[in-house]
Design an enzyme around this catalytic site. Structure first.
Site, PDB file in Angstrom:
ATOM      1  N   SER A   1       0.826  -1.210   0.000  1.00 23.88           N
ATOM      2  CA  SER A   1       0.000   0.000   0.000  1.00 23.88           C
ATOM      3  C   SER A   1       0.856   1.253   0.000  1.00 23.88           C
ATOM      4  O   SER A   1       0.415   2.312  -0.425  1.00 23.88           O
ATOM      5  CB  SER A   1      -0.865   0.065   1.258  1.00 23.88           C
ATOM      6  OG  SER A   1      -1.834  -0.920   1.233  1.00 23.88           O
TER       7      SER A   1
ATOM      8  N   HIS B   1      -2.425  -3.792  -6.513  1.00 26.54           N
ATOM      9  CA  HIS B   1      -2.924  -3.371  -5.203  1.00 26.54           C
ATOM     10  C   HIS B   1      -4.430  -3.616  -5.062  1.00 26.54           C
ATOM     11  O   HIS B   1      -5.241  -2.924  -5.680  1.00 26.54           O
ATOM     12  CB  HIS B   1      -2.598  -1.881  -5.008  1.00 26.54           C
ATOM     13  CG  HIS B   1      -2.935  -1.349  -3.656  1.00 26.54           C
ATOM     14  ND1 HIS B   1      -3.568  -0.146  -3.456  1.00 26.54           N
ATOM     15  CD2 HIS B   1      -2.738  -1.869  -2.416  1.00 26.54           C
ATOM     16  CE1 HIS B   1      -3.731   0.061  -2.162  1.00 26.54           C
ATOM     17  NE2 HIS B   1      -3.240  -0.976  -1.509  1.00 26.54           N
TER      18      HIS B   1
ATOM     19  N   GLU C   1      -5.646  -1.556  -8.258  1.00 27.32           N
ATOM     20  CA  GLU C   1      -4.716  -0.604  -8.880  1.00 27.32           C
ATOM     21  C   GLU C   1      -3.532  -1.390  -9.440  1.00 27.32           C
ATOM     22  O   GLU C   1      -2.953  -2.223  -8.740  1.00 27.32           O
ATOM     23  CB  GLU C   1      -4.231   0.420  -7.841  1.00 27.32           C
ATOM     24  CG  GLU C   1      -5.323   1.365  -7.385  1.00 27.32           C
ATOM     25  CD  GLU C   1      -4.877   2.336  -6.288  1.00 27.32           C
ATOM     26  OE1 GLU C   1      -5.349   3.480  -6.281  1.00 27.32           O
ATOM     27  OE2 GLU C   1      -4.058   1.951  -5.418  1.00 27.32           O
TER      28      GLU C   1
ATOM     29  N   ASN D   1      -5.343   5.999  -2.084  1.00 28.39           N
ATOM     30  CA  ASN D   1      -4.841   6.467  -0.788  1.00 28.39           C
ATOM     31  C   ASN D   1      -4.258   7.873  -0.835  1.00 28.39           C
ATOM     32  O   ASN D   1      -4.001   8.486   0.193  1.00 28.39           O
ATOM     33  CB  ASN D   1      -3.822   5.484  -0.210  1.00 28.39           C
ATOM     34  CG  ASN D   1      -4.521   4.266   0.361  1.00 28.39           C
ATOM     35  OD1 ASN D   1      -5.655   4.345   0.835  1.00 28.39           O
ATOM     36  ND2 ASN D   1      -3.866   3.122   0.278  1.00 28.39           N
TER      37      ASN D   1
END
Ligand code: NAI
Length: 385
Positions: free
Chosen positions: A116, A137, A149, A187
């Site tokens: 991450s 991801h 992702e 994120n």
């Protein structure tokens, strides 16, 4: 193709399930035998529930279960076409493991990380042939969240990118390709959902319950920021924010909050500790929100304006395409609308004006509008005409 998954914890188990449900033979490796046993019994329960609900047949459940072979020996990856790593978030440990993986796996095997927060380039640097590194991801829980992702690093070959993307697309996931930059798309763009909410609380504008009420009732978000932070864990969410902040060379837009740090220091992690911004004890009584529409609208506008600015800036810096950025937020974190489509609806000029007013009032760099927003307001352009 045999799919290898390294790490049998929360993410690894979920990724192994997705691959197995899509007909792949899967090799799941973890150092810890007990983790593998737990992963197996959890999968059995999930499959039983899906059969009970009539979502899958018992034959399909049996096939998924039998597709996964579990092992504590990393040599079990020797016939894999891809290995997806989901172990502890530590660069030293990951690089050591990746160079081992390269020696064990066949020549053309793709080596992917579910990290991450680490850069894919830094993990790839441990390989002799770094063209086969890529970030893949998933979101938690991997079997339920549609978004994945796909992150090529500077070393990744076109062939690795194409094969990895085709594979995950074939698992009926929504893939978005994004640049190897801190937080990737989701994120990064989601930071103000927490950060600006905390800031609004710190200024004494509203309490946790009222801010959450504004975002769910007025904004249509599935969960308010404080409920979500309690769900993620304030310890985890704080560290992600601090990591993103450092990775962006201390850009004030990503500055972490003292409020969240103190909650984390106090052990008020959220749901898992029984107390966070809200109390989750048996006889807990939480303060009700102040359902003031004017106040609620102000809170929602301020958080949304910051989210839109972040999304626009991600387009500006080519982190992903405008389509990818909207898909990422709706399919990865369940936003009610893509932020760029939302901006089109509200009017970029309205959002730019709000940001400029905040920037003038606060004099803080965190409120600086993305240059792309100014440019588009000047030309009258929309993201999705
Ligand atoms: P976890 O702690 O549930 O599982 C990690 C597993 O890796 C543990 O079972 C541990 O025994 C095993 N492990 C550690 N070192 C190992 C090694 N050298 N060889 C084999 N197994 C090893 O962690 P989680 O939450 O599943 O996260 C894993 C990765 O996925 C991390 O990189 C994290 O950043 C990333 N991630 C986590 C998300 C989440 O919401 N938890 C979401 C997306 C990505």
């Amino acid at each position: 193709m045999i799919v290898g998954v390294l790490g049998g914890g929360t993410m690894g188990s979920g990724i192994a399930q997705v691959a197995a449900q899509n007909g792949h033979k899967v090799v799941l490796v973890d150092l810890n035998e007990a983790v593998l046993e737990l992963s197996k019994s959890k999968l059995a329960k999930i499959m039983a529930r899906l059969v009970e609900k009539g979502k899958i047949s018992s034959e399909q459940a049996d096939e998924t279960k039998s597709n996964i072979q579990r092992s504590t020996d990393i040599q079990s990856f020797k016939d894999c076409g891809i290995v997806i790593e989901a172990i502890v978030e530590n660069l030293g440990v990951k690089t050591k493991v990746f160079s081992q993986l390269e020696d064990i796996t066949p020549e053309g095997c793709i080596l992917a990380s579910n990290t991450s927060s680490l850069s894919i380039a830094s993990i790839g640097a441990s390989l002799k042939d770094s063209s086969k590194i890529i970030g893949i991801h998933f979101f938690n829980p991997a079997p339920l969240m549609p978004l994945v992702e796909i992150i090529p690093s500077v070393q990744t070959s076109e062939e690795t990118l194409g094969s990895a993307k085709n594979l995950i697309d074939s698992w009926s996931k929504v893939t978005v390709v994004c640049k190897d930059t801190p937080g990737f798309i989701v994120n990064r763009v989601a930071r103000p959902f927490y950060g600006e909410a905390l800031r609004i609380y710190e200024e004494g504008i509203a309490d946790f319950a009222t801010i959450d009420w504004a975002m769910t009732e007025i904004g249509g978000f599935r969960m308010g920021p404080f409920t979500l932070m309690d769900y993620i864990g304030n310890d985890v969410n704080y560290v992600v924010t601090a990591t993103v902040f450092e990775s962006f060379y201390y850009d004030p837009r990503y500055k972490p909050s003292f409020t969240q740090m103190r909650f984390s220091e106090a052990g008020y992690y959220g749901r898992k500790s029984g107390k966070g911004f809200f109390d989750y004890g048996e006889n807990a009584t939480n303060v009700a929100p102040t359902e003031d529409l004017a106040l609620g609208k102000k809170i929602f506008d301020r958080i949304l304006m910051m989210l839109v600015n972040e999304a626009v800036d991600a387009v500006f810096l080519n982190i992903g395409s405008k389509e990818a950025i909207d898909l990422a937020m709706t399919k990865g974190v369940n936003y009610p609308k893509g932020l760029l489509s939302w901006a089109d609806e509200i009017g970029l000029d309205v959002i730019l004006k709000q940001l400029e007013d905040m920037f003038a009032e606060y004099g803080e760099d965190r409120y600086r509008p993305s240059p792309l927003m100014r440019r588009m307001v000047e030309s009258g352009e929309k993201f999705f005409a």
